[in-house]
Design a protein around this motif. Sequence first.
Motif, mmCIF file in Angstrom:
data_model
loop_
_atom_site.group_PDB
_atom_site.id
_atom_site.type_symbol
_atom_site.label_atom_id
_atom_site.label_comp_id
_atom_site.label_asym_id
_atom_site.label_seq_id
_atom_site.Cartn_x
_atom_site.Cartn_y
_atom_site.Cartn_z
ATOM 1 N N UNK A 1 0.809 -1.215 0.000
ATOM 2 C CA UNK A 1 0.000 0.000 0.000
ATOM 3 C C UNK A 1 0.848 1.274 0.000
ATOM 4 N N UNK A 2 2.156 1.125 -0.135
ATOM 5 C CA UNK A 2 3.019 2.302 -0.223
ATOM 6 C C UNK A 2 2.772 3.015 -1.555
ATOM 7 N N UNK B 1 -0.016 8.552 -6.643
ATOM 8 C CA UNK B 1 -0.731 9.739 -6.168
ATOM 9 C C UNK B 1 -1.456 10.444 -7.318
ATOM 10 N N UNK B 2 -0.890 10.358 -8.501
ATOM 11 C CA UNK B 2 -1.545 10.940 -9.674
ATOM 12 C C UNK B 2 -2.816 10.153 -10.011
ATOM 13 N N UNK C 1 -6.292 -6.473 -7.551
ATOM 14 C CA UNK C 1 -5.462 -6.364 -6.347
ATOM 15 C C UNK C 1 -4.401 -5.291 -6.433
ATOM 16 N N UNK C 2 -3.765 -5.173 -7.609
ATOM 17 C CA UNK C 2 -2.672 -4.209 -7.740
ATOM 18 C C UNK C 2 -3.165 -2.757 -7.782
ATOM 19 N N UNK C 3 -4.493 -2.551 -7.849
ATOM 20 C CA UNK C 3 -5.048 -1.200 -7.843
ATOM 21 C C UNK C 3 -5.703 -0.828 -6.511
ATOM 22 N N UNK C 4 -5.761 -1.778 -5.584
ATOM 23 C CA UNK C 4 -6.451 -1.524 -4.315
ATOM 24 C C UNK C 4 -5.870 -0.342 -3.549
ATOM 25 N N UNK C 5 -4.551 -0.179 -3.628
ATOM 26 C CA UNK C 5 -3.912 0.884 -2.845
ATOM 27 C C UNK C 5 -4.415 2.258 -3.252
ATOM 28 N N UNK C 6 -4.895 2.402 -4.456
ATOM 29 C CA UNK C 6 -5.397 3.703 -4.914
ATOM 30 C C UNK C 6 -6.743 4.041 -4.261
ATOM 31 N N UNK C 7 -7.408 3.011 -3.775
ATOM 32 C CA UNK C 7 -8.685 3.214 -3.095
ATOM 33 C C UNK C 7 -8.535 3.283 -1.579
#
Length: 204
Positions: A109-110, A116-117, A198-204
Amino acid sequence: KMLTMFGFDYLHLHTEYSMSSVAIELSKMTGIKMPYTYHTLWKMYYEQKFGALIGDLTYKTAKASMFNKVYKECPTIIVPSQKSYEILKEDSDKKDIRILPSPVDVDRFKLNKEDREIISQLKVKYKLKGKKVMGYVGRVSMEKNITETIYNLSRVISDIPNLVFMIVGVGDALKTLQKYAKKLKVEDHIIYVGQVPNNELKHY
């Protein structure tokens, strides 16, 4: 042959359904110990899915035909929380139940500059400028008790009118949640994102 050839010490069971019978037989044939992880609060799941009467009957049938067999055959049962421990302890005569919280790999999740964009773009997509956002990520099913969060949302929305609840995931409780939110008049404060890789979860 493969289990004995590779010299496994444990056969870790994660289901009470059909594959559990296969695992139990393999454990007996090879002598390999079989701990079991209890993932779902089945009584609550069935009652919330089918209603109290049918849910209780479904649970008792499943418990008698499948769950009790798993409890009996597995030397150790692993649960993720104190709540799960207390429920299972009351519902079975199993002696060796151990709490082992499910781990989270925080490194995934880093965020870097590119992440951030992407987050900025998502804020535009979901019209989140000036909003306070709370979120849920996971299977959208009744035993997750998402209705409680929606209820609490309805209680605080007059004090925090810019609050939104973002639900990330899919499941059979989606329509029920939508009806409940409409009943409480908070449907405009809930965003249903759906399934996210899964690889996009951190953006949420």
